[in-house]
Each structure stands twice: as C-alpha cells, then as structure tokens.
Scaffold this active site. Structure first.
Site, PDB file in Angstrom:
ATOM      1  N   ASP A 235      -5.495 -11.827 -58.970  1.00 50.16           N
ATOM      2  CA  ASP A 235      -6.444 -12.590 -58.207  1.00 50.16           C
ATOM      3  C   ASP A 235      -6.887 -11.656 -57.129  1.00 50.16           C
ATOM      4  OD1 ASP A 235      -8.363 -14.373 -57.411  1.00 50.16           O
ATOM      5  OD2 ASP A 235      -7.250 -16.050 -57.688  1.00 50.16           O
TER       6      ASP A 235
HETATM    7  C1  BGC Z   1     -10.415 -16.849 -57.165  1.00 49.90           C
HETATM    8  C2  BGC Z   1     -10.844 -16.133 -58.655  1.00 49.90           C
HETATM    9  C3  BGC Z   1     -11.989 -15.285 -58.549  1.00 49.90           C
HETATM   10  C4  BGC Z   1     -11.899 -14.149 -57.540  1.00 49.90           C
HETATM   11  C5  BGC Z   1     -13.045 -13.481 -57.428  1.00 49.90           C
HETATM   12  C6  BGC Z   1     -10.518 -15.670 -56.196  1.00 49.90           C
HETATM   13  O1  BGC Z   1     -10.274 -16.334 -54.850  1.00 49.90           O
HETATM   14  O2  BGC Z   1      -9.288 -17.432 -57.302  1.00 49.90           O
HETATM   15  O3  BGC Z   1     -11.032 -17.194 -59.685  1.00 49.90           O
HETATM   16  O4  BGC Z   1     -12.158 -14.829 -59.973  1.00 49.90           O
HETATM   17  O5  BGC Z   1     -11.775 -14.969 -56.229  1.00 49.90           O
HETATM   18  O6  BGC Z   1     -14.272 -14.073 -56.949  1.00 49.90           O
END
Ligand code: BGC
Length: 836
Positions: A235
C-alpha cells in the site's frame, strides 16, 4: 475464469526469463519500486514499457487527482455487492478495464475485499460485505471482468485492514481459524478462482508482522499454498524495511522515487543480507505482470484485442438501479402515474453524494442528481418542488466557479497557472505543466466572487499549513492552519478547516485570494503533495427555517421524497466513524416531514449503515448506497417503476449502535484484538439472539412477490465432490441445491435466491448458519423458475490444527429471501470421507 492459455503462459515465461537474464542487479532492483506516484519505470534495453497503476474500486481515476481528467464514476462497492450478481459485476469489471485502457493504466488498484467487521470502519463503503462467501464471489467476478479486458487488478488490502484507526501501524491479533474462515477467505476464493495478477499488502500488522513483511502469509499461504503467481505491491508508503520486505515477499514498493528498495536493496544484496535469488524472484514477478498487460517485448499480452466497447453511463445507471435496496415499502412504490405533485427534499437531492472519500474517489464525467433525474422523468403534469430541509455538511463547500491557481517560484514569479474547476488544489507527485516541486514555493488561488444574496457570507480555508486569505481588500487570515494527529494522509484526505465570516452586498463582485506557502519538505514520505481548497457559502436560512420550509412543501404535495445522506467527513478512508446517526438534523427532518405527509419515501444515500429511528413511520425506505454519477437517473427509474430495485443487503443493518456485535475499532496500545473470532455480522446477531437488527443480511424487496415452492438437494458427483479433506478443489460443488420459486405478483421480476447451510448445532464454535450459495433469477408474472445453486466443499469445511476438514453429519440446507426469512429447509446427510 480468465484467459488462461498454457502456450501463451509459456511464451511469456520465456520472455520474462530472457529479459531477466539481461539485467544487472541495479536494473533488476529498479523494477521493484515506483518511479513516481503511480508508475514503474520503463527499461528500453529489454523492451519493457512504463507500467501505470491507478485506483480503484469505484472507477479508474488515472494519474491525476483532479476533475480535468474525469472517469465514469460507478456506484460504491457496497452497491456492487448488493446486486448479488457476479455476471453483472463481471461486466462492471469490463468497464473498469475499458476506462483503464483509455487512461493508459495497466493495473487497477481494486477490489477492496476487507470485511465489514464493524459498521464504524471508515472504508466500509469500499468493501463488499460482512460475509466472506459473498465478498469472494463479487470480488472474483470483478477481477475476472477487469482481467478479461487485459488489465491487472490488486485485490486489497491483504489482510485484516477492516478499519482505519492507526491504520499504518495497528497490530491486528486474530486466531488462525478466524483468519482462514473469515478474513483470508475472500482472498483465497479470488486467488484460486480468478487468478489475479496482483494483490496489495495492507499497512497493518497481523499477529505482530507488518503485512508488507509477512513472509508466512505472503510466501507461505498466498504463494506456496494457493499458487498465487502475481505481484504483491505495498500500500502507498507501506513498505518500511528493505530486508524484511524483500524477504517477506513484497515485489513492489510504491510510490517512488523515494523508496526502501532502490539503492538500499542493492546494498543489502551486495553485503549478503538479501540473496540475489530473492531479488530475481521479485523481479520475475514484476516482469510477468508487464508481460501479461502487454508491456514486455516478445511476450503476448493476455488480451490482444480489447473487448467490445461498453456504454459506461448506461452500465452505471443499470448497476445503480440493480443495487438500490428497498428495505421497507407499504405499497407506495413504485409511485403511481399521474401524481399531481412531488416534494423533493434534502441536500443530497440537489447534490448527490456519488462516492465515498479517499483513494476510491474519482471525478465523474458528469453527475445526474436526484433533482435532475426526477425532473427529466416525471410527466409534464406532475409538479416537482424542492427544499433543502437540512444541510448535514459540516464544511463549507469549495467555490466552484472561476478559481485560478498561480504557481509561484522563489522570487514570487508565476511559474504557470491552472484552472480549479472544483475550487480545490490536489496535486500529488506531479504539478501542472511539468513544474518541478523544487521550484514551487507558493500557490495563489484567486477568484472573483459575485455574491447572490446580501448578508453574512462564509469563506473557508480547507487544508493544513501556512495561508493568507484576503477578500474585498481585507486580510481575513494570515497564519498557520494546524493538522490534528500525525497521519500524513490526513492533510489530504481529511484536512482541517478555518472559516471566516464576511458581510457582503448581493450582486457586487469581490476579489478573493488565498495564498498557500509550501513547507520546506512534504510531510508525505518523499513525494510532493499540494492540497487545499477555497470554500464559500452564501447566507443561509436558519436550520429551523429550513426544516419549516421543507415541511410546508411536503404537506402540500401528493408525495414527499426525502434524500438523507452521510457526508465526506463521515465516510472516508483515513478515519473511522464515531457513530452511525445521520449527521446534522436529518432525522428530525424526516420525522417532521413524515408527520406532515404520510406518503413519505426516504432515500438513504450512504455507503454504509446508518441509524433510521423513523423507519417504521415512513411509507418506504430505499437505500441507494453511493450511487455513482447516474444517481438521479437510476433513482427516477426505480421510484417511477421503470426498473425494479434489485438490491439485497450485503451486511446486516443495526437498529441501535449498542446492538452491534462488533463496535470497537480503536486499538489499545497499538493492538486491535479480533477476540470475537468468527462472530461478526449475521452469525453474531443470530447467536446472541437478543436484539434484532433493523434489517437482516440478504433482505431487500422488489416490486413483485415470490413463493418458494420447492427445494431439493443432491450431493455432487463432480470433481472433488467426495473429497472430505483439504486436498480437493475447495470451490467445487459438494452438493447442489435446486430451488423452485414462482413469481406470484403482477409484474415481471428478479429474485435473489439465497441458500444457507446450518450444521446440526452440536459444535458451538461454528456459526448457526452461513451463506453457501445464491443465484439471481427472473420470472414473468405467474411463472415458476428453478435456481440451481452449487454448494462448495469449502462451505462444509472448518479450519483446525490439521488444516481444512469436512465435518460429517446432518446439515440443514435452507433456501430463502434473507438470513432471517428462510422459506424452505431440507436435511442433508454428509457421510464421512470416502462415503456418498
Ligand atoms: C490506500 C489504497 C490506495 C492507495 C493509492 C492508500 O492510501 O489505502 O487503497 O490504493 O492509497 O491511492
């Protein structure tokens, strides 16, 4: 599912090995981390293209977080799950693939398949269900649909990221059986059935190990046991330790260019802390991904030609109506033709909440609000009145017209300018016209505001950091707006606000300027982020006046439709909810409107459960989730009866907060204990048996009636059907339920037939029953149809010290309309291993 062709797999593997063989250590390591916010670097030498990733679960945003690059905004994932229709969801996946291709995206960061453990989870709207089987089926269908369009997915967040508080660090403690039977279950179903080309590791820890470093789950369970051959991406900013991540099976650290991989990983290999073979493994999987999406020379893309085009707006509308869940109806819906007048009430009626907040957000190509939708669909003879009633928004809305941003350099010179159609600056990793973050010192947003009304106007700064706000020649603020807490993403996802009042005469233009001076370094690990908004609101009537106006309008109309909603502060990534009540005075609004007009329909525009203390006092309650950009068109279709509402609840909705089986989402000293084990959602409600929820899992009404006429259950004879233990295909049918249902109403309809499996009750550690299969059928009036529903081996299994095993014995197979409305039951004797 999904384009599985052994010869082509072999060709890709050959190309991958050839490419890998040409790379030195530094070049291999370069494949493993972002070049920027959303992409992996190209490598011309091996014919590797730049690989782009993008969110997400409710539409494909692309590389920019701004409205100038719009996308088809589909309904929230809770709505997708409410359709209970994998075939429809597969088509939605096809739309996401089409959008991804249009935007040059190769990997869609979706679906979110964490479970609805507690209704307080801030990303509840973004997940599917409290039930692992339904989550897995919907998730597999979405993945299949996207990948059949030649685009990769990353089911997320692997695993146990079911709430947001302390999300970067929380240690979720969960026992092995619960992990296997609940939280891992949707991932397992998706991996085994849909073969996703990627997965995203969660921020949190599980039993002490950060998920980007959790070798036991990443290399052991996911890869060795389930045969996952895709990439595991962190993530965003979730990779923290070079060695533990590399050895723990994390293939890609996002974003870049600042990363724990890169030179740190090269050094770790050189001094022997990470074997080079481990890096080869990670790089091989990244190359395989590139090959699959058609970015590696000499490797055939899995999908050579994009599938037939999909009409995105039409599908968004169909999906919304199919997801709308009618939980109560005294017969008022569908509205009869020839109504004299309709009173439409609520802030969200004029400005639909089309999606939840955070990374699932997309910028719609256009939005049809309920007001637009009803105006277009009501016959000429029906008068449509509108009243705001209550405005739940606690923040001042951004100034939407004519805001220009100037990007200023060190000497105050203008580097470039950009228009801000929604009054907001949201630049992540990239600035307009290629301006470098190093050169940028400040951003000045200017607008000429023409006040509509004379009175007290409000201007607002939404954002954290140093600002100067000037209006009508006065400096209203010159200082720092502070961010609460220490979550760097909050500056972006849930920024603070400072509000200033100003008396202005109507009609006289006023110059407004908001200047934001950037901090020396971005607080968000290594990539540039500029995020703030200039807000404005006109003088408004008092809250009492607003309700009185709405009540008067409703009293004079044939039918009142009240649209109630949550706000972006209530349902968003980055924060959990503190309560389930509708924000502001919306409950009071509904109660007063319903008292003034018994023909009141309430439309609930929320992605996740809210309390509805008035639900027995209104004529109908329709849940529309976050309905996407075709919100109003779909609502008109359903209210006026052109389309039947198709949704069934994917999660039990409580009547009171205190009744929720799992409420706590706040860790204690960094630990969140899933001590309730298997008992989340309906199994917990049924085991406790004390309080009844407002609406059970599976509940939802259409516009016709159904009689459940017959249920037969046969033990399957197909592959793996008599495997009693863990070595057969766990998703092969162990039995099949054949359910006969008759449409006894006056119009054609669609029914979601649900089959639950109840063990004999002697083992109290098992839930009383679980969803084991379901199917959507359609029938004409008077017609009887059969639903054939496979019951997978996994539904009969439990996890124990020796792995998965089937408990032989007598099961009740139950068919019905919800987990609490079971119409037919048949006993099924399951013999011990090897028997029939
Ligand atoms: C989220 C993800 C997301 C990523 C990119 C993170 O903060 O938890 O679900 O895909 O950001 O935006």
């Amino acid at each position: 599912m999904g384009n599985h062709c052994p010869e082509q797999d072999a060709m890709r593997e050959t190309a991958v090995e050839a490419a890998l063989g040409k790379l030195d250590l530094t070049a291999k390591v370069a494949l493993l981390a972002g070049a920027d916010m959303w992409s992996l670097p190209a490598n011309e030498e091996i014919g590797l293209g730049r690989l782009v990733m993008s969110d997400g679960p409710a539409g494909v945003r692309g590389e920019r977080w701004t409205p100038d690059d719009p996308s088809v905004a589909i309904p929230s994932p809770t709505a997708l799950a409410a359709t209970w229709d994998p075939e429809l969801v597969h088509r939605v996946g096809g739309l996401l693939a089409q959008e991804a291709r249009r935007k040059g995206v190769h990997v869609v960061l979706a679906p979110t398949v964490n479970l609805h453990r507690s209704p307080r989870g801030g990303r509840h709207f973004e997940g599917y269900s409290e039930d692992p089987l339904l989550t897995g089926e919907i998730g597999a269908a979405l993945v299949g649909g996207v990948q059949d369009g030649g685009v990769a997915t990353t089911p997320k967040h692997w695993v146990a990221n079911d709430s947001e508080t302390e999300r970067y660090s929380v240690d979720v403690r969960v026992d092995e059986r619960t992990l296997r039977e609940l939280y891992l279950a949707p991932f397992e179903a998706i991996v085994r059935k849909a073969r996703p080309w990627g997965l995203m590791a969660a921020y949190n820890r599980v039993n002490g190990r950060s998920m980007s470093e959790n070798g036991e789950l990443n290399n052991g369970v996911l890869r060795a046991e389930w045969g996952f051959d895709g990439i595991l991406v962190s993530d965003w900013t979730g990779a923290r330790d070079t060695i533990r991540a590399a050895l723990g099976g994390l293939d890609i650290a996002m974003p870049g260019p600042v990363t724990v991989y890169g030179e740190h990983l090269v050094a770790a290999v050189r001094d022997g802390r990470v074997p080079e073979e481990s890096v080869d493994e990670l790089a091989r999987r990244v190359l395989r991904l590139a090959a699959r999406v058609g970015l590696l020379a000499d490797a055939p893309a899995v999908v050579a030609e994009p599938p037939a085009p999909i009409d995105g707006e039409a599908l968004a509308r169909e999906l919304a109506a199919r997801s709308f869940t009618l939980v109560g109806n005294d017969g008022i819906l569908p509205l009869e033709p020839g109504l004299g007048s309709v009173a439409l009430i609520g802030a969200a009626a004029a400005e639909a909440r089309i999606g939840g907040g955070g990374s699932a957000q997309v910028f719609p190509t256009r939005v049809t609000s309920p007001l637009d939708g009803l105006r277009a669909a009501l016959p000429a003879g029906t008068a449509l009145g509108y009243a705001l009633g209550a405005d739940p928004r606690t923040h001042v809305a951004p100034l939407r017209a004519g805001v220009t941003a100037e990007l200023l350099g060190a000497a105050g010179e203008v580097l470039t300018t950009a228009q801000l159609p929604d009054g907001s600056v949201r630049w992540i990793g990239e600035l307009p016209d290629g301006v470098g973050f190093d050169a940028l010192r400040a951003v000045r947003a200017t607008a000429t505001l023409v006040p509509q009304a004379t009175g007290v106007h409000r201007l607002a700064i939404r954002g954290a950091g140093r600002f100067v706000l000037e209006a009508a020649g006065r400096v209203l603020f010159d200082g720092v707006v502070h961010l609460d807490g220490d979550d760097p993403a909050a500056a972006f996802l849930n920024p603070p606000e400072a509000v200033f009042e100003l008396e202005l005469p109507g009609g006289a233009p006023v110059a407004v300027t908001l200047t934001h001076t950037l901090p020396q370094a971005s607080g968000f690990a290594g990539f540039g982020l500029v995020s703030f908004a200039l807000g404005h609101s006109e003088p408004v009537a008092t809250a009492d006046e607003l309700i009185d106006e709405a009540v008067a309008l409703a009293a004079a109309a044939d039918v009142a439709v009240v649209v109630v909603a949550t706000t972006e502060e209530v349902e968003s990534e980055g924060v959990d909810r503190t309560g389930l009540a509708l924000p502001g005075r919306q409950d009071e609004l509904v109660a007063r409107v319903a008292a003034a007009n018994p023909r009141t329909v309430v439309v609930v525009n929320a992605g996740a459960p809210v309390l509805m203390p008035w639900r027995e006092d209104v004529a109908a309650v329709l849940l529309t989730w976050f309905p996407g950009q075709q919100a109003g068109a779909a609502l008109a279709d359903v209210l006026l009866g052109a389309v039947e509402p198709g949704g069934r609840l994917p999660t039990t909705w409580p009547a009171e907060e205190a009744d929720c089986p799992v409420w706590e989402v706040v860790p204690t000293e960094g630990v969140l204990d899933y001590g309730e084990g298997l008992f989340i959602g309906y199994p917990a409600w049924q085991r406790r048996g004390t309080a009844q929820p407002a609406y059970w899992f599976g509940h939802g009404l259409g516009y016709t009636d159904w009689e459940y006429q017959g249920l037969e259950v046969r033990l399957g004879a197909g592959a793996g059907a008599d495997a009693a233990d863990g070595d057969g295909d766990p998703y092969a049918a162990r039995a099949e339920a054949v359910v006969r249902v008759r449409n006894t109403g006056a119009r054609a309809g669609r029914e979601t037939v649900q089959v639950y499996l109840a063990p004999d009750g002697s083992d109290r550690t098992r839930p009383d029953r679980r969803l084991a299969g379901f199917a959507v059928v359609t029938a004409e009036p008077g017609e009887t149809v059969e639903a054939r529903i496979p019951l997978p081996l996994r539904s009969f299994q439990t996890w124990g010290d020796a792995g998965w095993s089937v408990r032989p014995g007598t099961y009740a197979v139950e068919a019905g309309r919800s987990v609490a409305d079971r119409r037919l039951t048949v006993a099924l004797d399951l013999p011990a291993a090897g028997g029939r």
